[in-house]
Design an enzyme around this catalytic site. Structure first.
Site, mmCIF file in Angstrom:
data_model
loop_
_atom_site.group_PDB
_atom_site.id
_atom_site.type_symbol
_atom_site.label_atom_id
_atom_site.label_comp_id
_atom_site.label_asym_id
_atom_site.label_seq_id
_atom_site.Cartn_x
_atom_site.Cartn_y
_atom_site.Cartn_z
ATOM 1 N N THR A 177 73.122 -1.545 -27.128
ATOM 2 C CA THR A 177 73.118 -0.081 -27.077
ATOM 3 C C THR A 177 71.932 0.418 -27.896
ATOM 4 O OG1 THR A 177 75.501 -0.051 -26.913
ATOM 5 C CG2 THR A 177 74.488 1.925 -27.794
ATOM 6 N N VAL A 206 85.257 3.903 -20.069
ATOM 7 C CA VAL A 206 84.363 4.912 -20.645
ATOM 8 C C VAL A 206 83.878 4.437 -22.014
ATOM 9 C CG1 VAL A 206 84.199 7.293 -21.459
ATOM 10 C CG2 VAL A 206 85.464 6.779 -19.360
ATOM 11 N N SER A 207 82.561 4.470 -22.194
ATOM 12 C CA SER A 207 81.925 4.026 -23.434
ATOM 13 C C SER A 207 82.037 5.090 -24.522
ATOM 14 C CB SER A 207 80.453 3.749 -23.144
ATOM 15 O OG SER A 207 79.727 3.625 -24.338
ATOM 16 N N ASP A 208 81.968 4.654 -25.770
ATOM 17 C CA ASP A 208 81.911 5.598 -26.901
ATOM 18 C C ASP A 208 80.594 6.372 -26.939
ATOM 19 O OD1 ASP A 208 80.770 2.894 -27.658
ATOM 20 O OD2 ASP A 208 79.949 4.197 -29.222
ATOM 21 N N THR A 226 76.845 1.827 -32.589
ATOM 22 C CA THR A 226 76.703 0.705 -31.671
ATOM 23 C C THR A 226 77.800 -0.309 -31.977
ATOM 24 O OG1 THR A 226 75.250 -1.089 -30.968
ATOM 25 C CG2 THR A 226 74.995 -0.355 -33.226
ATOM 26 N N GLY A 227 78.055 -1.191 -31.017
ATOM 27 C CA GLY A 227 79.127 -2.172 -31.201
ATOM 28 C C GLY A 227 80.186 -1.989 -30.121
ATOM 29 N N GLY A 229 82.813 -0.336 -28.155
ATOM 30 C CA GLY A 229 83.123 1.075 -28.021
ATOM 31 C C GLY A 229 84.542 1.432 -28.425
HETATM 32 N N1 GLY Z 1 79.059 0.832 -27.745
HETATM 33 C C1 GLY Z 1 78.808 0.675 -26.378
HETATM 34 C C2 GLY Z 1 80.007 0.445 -25.583
HETATM 35 O O1 GLY Z 1 80.970 -0.159 -26.040
HETATM 36 O O2 GLY Z 1 80.041 0.857 -24.462
#
Ligand code: GLY
Length: 314
Positions: A177, A206-208, A226-227, A229
């Site tokens: 990310t 759905v991503s964070d 990042t990481g 979600g």
């Molecule tokens: N942080 C990105 C995701 O998990 O989609």
């Protein structure tokens, strides 16, 4: 709002398991420093924090090393669906797209949506907006991502997620990310985040990255995460750190408190941020976060941080 503030900039290209070898570190560092050099130069010329963040996100989306835009990972059905968000801190205004396809720079849609009455669009709506804006269709798939997906498919996707860290060995391609947080000469803050997602996820996940949990900014501070979600959402990490700064904590304390909590709950994540005083911070519970910054005097990075939970400030 002040004038002639010393601009500050921090960017990231993901967080996750360790980089493989020194060659990997140097390749990632070169990519990150190129982006820092161009975007910090814009901030020095008076570009707004929002425009600097958009440019930084575009550059990182265009780099196939990172898991955003070109080089995004594939989902369980072999398709790429990307998410991105932009938050203007001084206006405290969030915009974003969720699971958009066939586009080079998802951050451009988030930019357009900043001034739209409907500011967060998902798949069909985002596709319709692409057509309305006459943005040329673009396939962000790279051969490396396709190869990785085929290899993981053979193992029935039994990995928890695609490795979100850029790696440059023959066997592991770049993933991660991306995010950018900037403070401009007028003291304005903006944050942007863009991702191809976890990789191999269920359709519709759905991503964070396009939620305030993963990307948030106010007049006081901005954070990009990042990481994994789901871990970021459970901590509501970006909004939590930023709100703690708004409530009077220093950026360092807001990061430290939030990462102690994340560590206690065994989360796998990282974050970058800065505040209106010019403090810059980054933190992680994972082995590595690929972050680089410009503090007005010098560039620095997080690439050789020790594994485990840590918070650092510049
Ligand atoms: N942080 C990105 C995701 O998990 O989609």
């Amino acid at each position: 709002m002040g004038v002639n503030v010393q601009p500050k900039l921090i960017i990231h290209g993901g967080a996750g398991s360790s980089l493989q070898g020194k060659g990997g570190v140097e390749t990632v560092r070169k990519s990150l420093y190129q982006v820092i050099t161009e975007v910090y130069g814009l901030l020095e010329k008076g570009t707004t924090a929002e425009d600097a963040v958009i440019r930084g996100c575009q550059l990182l989306e265009d780099d196939p090393l990172f898991n955003a835009g070109v080089g995004s990972v594939l989902q369980s059905d072999g398709q790429i669906r990307m998410s991105a968000a932009l938050m203007n801190g001084s206006l405290q205004r969030f915009s974003g797209v969720i699971n958009v396809s066939r586009l080079k720079n998802p951050i451009e849609l988030a930019k357009f949506l900043q001034t739209s009455p409907d500011r967060i669009l998902s798949d069909y709506g985002a596709a319709e907006l692409l057509r309305e804006l006459n943005i040329a269709p673009f396939d962000p798939l790279t051969d490396r991502r396709l190869y990785e997906w085929i290899e993981d498919r053979k193992q029935d996707f039994n990995r928890k997620m695609a490795n979100v860290v850029a790696e440059t060995s023959d066997h592991e391609a770049g993933r991660g990310t991306i995010g950018v947080v900037a403070l401009d000469q007028n003291g304005r803050i903006a944050a942007g985040t863009s991702t191809g997602g976890k990789g191999f996820e269920r359709i519709g996940r759905v991503s964070d990255s396009a939620m305030p949990a993963g990307n948030y900014a106010t007049a006081q501070a901005g954070v990009s995460c990042t990481g994994i979600g789901e871990d970021i959402i459970d901590e509501c990490l970006a909004a939590k750190i930023v709100i703690r700064v708004g409530d009077g904590l220093s950026l360092r304390s807001a990061f430290e408190r939030s990462f102690v909590e994340a560590n206690d709950r065994q989360r796998d994540l990282g974050a970058i941020g800065l505040d209106a005083s010019g403090a810059i911070a980054w933190g992680k519970t994972s082995d590595v976060i690929l972050a680089a910054f410009h503090n007005g005097q010098t560039m620095g990075d997080s690439l050789e941080m020790l594994p485990g939970t840590q918070v650092l400030v510049a």
